[in-house]
Design a protein around this motif. Structure first.
Motif, short mmCIF file in Angstrom:
data_model
loop_
_atom_site.label_atom_id
_atom_site.label_comp_id
_atom_site.label_asym_id
_atom_site.label_seq_id
_atom_site.Cartn_x
_atom_site.Cartn_y
_atom_site.Cartn_z
N ILE A 1 36.92 36.42 30.27
CA ILE A 1 38.23 36.74 29.71
C ILE A 1 38.10 38.01 28.90
O ILE A 1 37.24 38.12 28.03
CB ILE A 1 38.74 35.60 28.82
N ARG B 1 39.76 29.11 28.67
CA ARG B 1 38.31 29.13 28.87
C ARG B 1 37.78 27.76 29.31
O ARG B 1 37.11 27.63 30.33
CB ARG B 1 37.60 29.58 27.59
N LYS B 2 38.11 26.73 28.54
CA LYS B 2 37.52 25.41 28.81
C LYS B 2 38.36 24.57 29.75
O LYS B 2 37.84 24.01 30.72
CB LYS B 2 37.31 24.65 27.50
N GLU C 1 36.37 26.62 32.89
CA GLU C 1 35.20 25.73 32.87
C GLU C 1 35.51 24.42 33.58
O GLU C 1 34.65 23.84 34.25
CB GLU C 1 34.75 25.49 31.44
N VAL D 1 31.50 30.57 32.28
CA VAL D 1 32.37 31.52 31.59
C VAL D 1 31.60 32.25 30.49
O VAL D 1 31.02 31.62 29.60
CB VAL D 1 33.60 30.82 31.00
N PRO E 1 34.16 35.75 25.55
CA PRO E 1 35.30 36.66 25.75
C PRO E 1 35.05 38.04 25.17
O PRO E 1 34.34 38.19 24.18
CB PRO E 1 36.45 35.95 25.03
#
Length: 242
Positions: free
Chosen positions: A145, A173-174, A178, A184, A187
């Protein structure tokens, strides 16, 4: 293992002259210079829709009721996604590395980026019941990201007005990347862009490019698990308890 990577950069900003697009250009140039193949999905320029709905499918299993997971599963089984979704899914399927580039607006991504996640990373393509995180369909691939903010680093500090940026990015993200199995990276944040000078902006461009290059050097494995994921999932598995 992946040597010369297929890398997809998805950018959600309506202004082609924005710093978000400058970041995309810098990362794409650096990656191509290193021998990687880069595809850019410019969601605003390509007229991508942010809203999820019946227009996402060329035909519906149930004309009377719209349940998004049921409709997505039907489309995945019968090659029934609308053209814009099918195009983006093909790009994701070919990508070893995925980079999401967007500004932070009101504590989250623009509607275009959220809509891309909702519509493209759909049930039956990017996730199914029982396949998440360590068993996610994109396990072995990498994602990153890159985000810009109007607020300064101080405002996003532990004691700052907004608090750390990590929790704001957690849903993508998660609970998206993910969840779907991507490895990942940390960021890349370009803070306070409207308040920075050319020197600071060049530093941000270099940092994003280096992060993308570093990620492209990490091991990856691109499987085709997404092709057969629904084969082992019962119809309407999403509606079952447990």
């Amino acid at each position: 293992m992946c040597d010369n990577r297929n890398i997809l950069i998805v950018v959600a900003h309506p202004a082609p002259g924005s710093f978000n697009h400058a970041l995309v250009g810098a990362m794409a140039d650096g990656l191509r210079g290193a021998g990687h193949r880069v595809t850019v999905s410019d969601l605003a320029a390509e007229g991508f829709r942010a809203d999820i709905g019946r227009h996402d499918m060329r035909d519906m299993a149930d004309q009377d009721q719209f349940h998004i997971q049921a409709a997505q599963a039907h489309a995945a089984r019968h090659d029934g996604f609308a053209a814009d979704i099918a195009r983006e899914q093909a790009r994701v399927a070919e990508a070893d590395n995925l980079i999401l580039q967007f500004p932070l607006w009101w504590g989250g991504p623009p509607a275009l980026m959220k809509g891309w996640i909702d519509r493209v990373l759909s049930y039956g393509f990017a996730y199914v019941d029982g396949r998440r995180f360590d068993t996610g369909l994109f396990r072995g691939r990498r994602a990153m990201i890159s985000v810009t903010t109007g607020g300064t680093p101080e405002r996003f500090s532990e004691g700052g007005a907004y608090g750390p940026i990590g929790p704001l990015l957690m849903p993508i993200r998660k609970l998206a990347l993910e969840y779907m199995g991507f490895d990942v990276a940390e960021p890349v944040v370009s803070y306070g862009v409207p308040r920075t000078d050319d020197t600071a902006r060049q530093a941000y461009l270099s940092a994003a490019t280096q992060a993308a290059l570093t990620q492209a050097e990490q091991p990856c494995e691109r499987s085709d698990a997404w092709r057969t994921a629904l084969d082992s999932v019962p119809e309407e598995a999403w509606s079952r308890k447990g």
